[in-house]
Design a protein around this motif. Structure first.
Motif, short mmCIF file in Angstrom:
data_model
loop_
_atom_site.label_atom_id
_atom_site.label_comp_id
_atom_site.label_asym_id
_atom_site.label_seq_id
_atom_site.Cartn_x
_atom_site.Cartn_y
_atom_site.Cartn_z
N GLN A 37 -22.11 6.42 -18.27
CA GLN A 37 -20.93 6.27 -17.41
C GLN A 37 -20.07 7.54 -17.47
O GLN A 37 -19.64 8.05 -16.44
CB GLN A 37 -20.13 5.06 -17.87
N LEU A 42 -17.76 8.03 -14.01
CA LEU A 42 -17.46 6.75 -13.37
C LEU A 42 -16.46 5.95 -14.20
O LEU A 42 -16.48 5.99 -15.43
CB LEU A 42 -18.74 5.91 -13.25
N LEU A 47 -18.76 1.58 -12.13
CA LEU A 47 -20.07 1.25 -12.67
C LEU A 47 -20.39 -0.23 -12.43
O LEU A 47 -21.50 -0.58 -12.04
CB LEU A 47 -20.15 1.58 -14.16
N LEU A 80 -26.92 3.76 -12.77
CA LEU A 80 -26.62 5.11 -13.26
C LEU A 80 -27.54 6.16 -12.63
O LEU A 80 -27.42 7.35 -12.96
CB LEU A 80 -26.78 5.15 -14.79
#
Length: 102
Positions: A37, A42, A47, A80
């Motif tokens: 993350q 993010l 996320l 991701l």
């Protein structure tokens, strides 16, 4: 035996205790998600949206409160845009997400 005398030999920690292994795996999973993350810049909410999950679920994973499953690892790897990697052992770096090439 309630305690230890300095001359007594202490037993090795219960490294193979299934409960301890599960805790270490959950912590490694949480760290890998948090690192992925951060690498993408993010927020938890962003996320969560990418993974079709709630922010609370993401935070629970990152805090080591969720056991990793194959389905969940795949879902988060897709969110991701990364591949998930596992190595033998149960240390904190045994799980990681590797971003796809640009």
């Amino acid at each position: 035996m309630a305690g230890y005398h300095t001359r007594w030999v202490r037993p090795d920690p219960l490294l193979e205790d299934p409960e301890r292994i599960a805790i270490r795996e959950a912590l490694a999973f949480g760290k890998a998600l948090y690192d992925g993350q951060l690498a993408l810049g993010l927020s938890v909410e962003e996320l969560a949206e990418r993974a079709a999950m709630s922010a609370d679920e993401i935070e629970c994973i990152e805090e080591g409160g969720t056991a990793p499953t194959v389905a969940l690892l795949r879902r988060l790897a897709a969110a991701l845009n990364a591949d998930v990697h596992l190595k033998a052992g149960h240390d904190i770096d045994s799980v990681w997400f590797e971003p796809h090439a640009a």
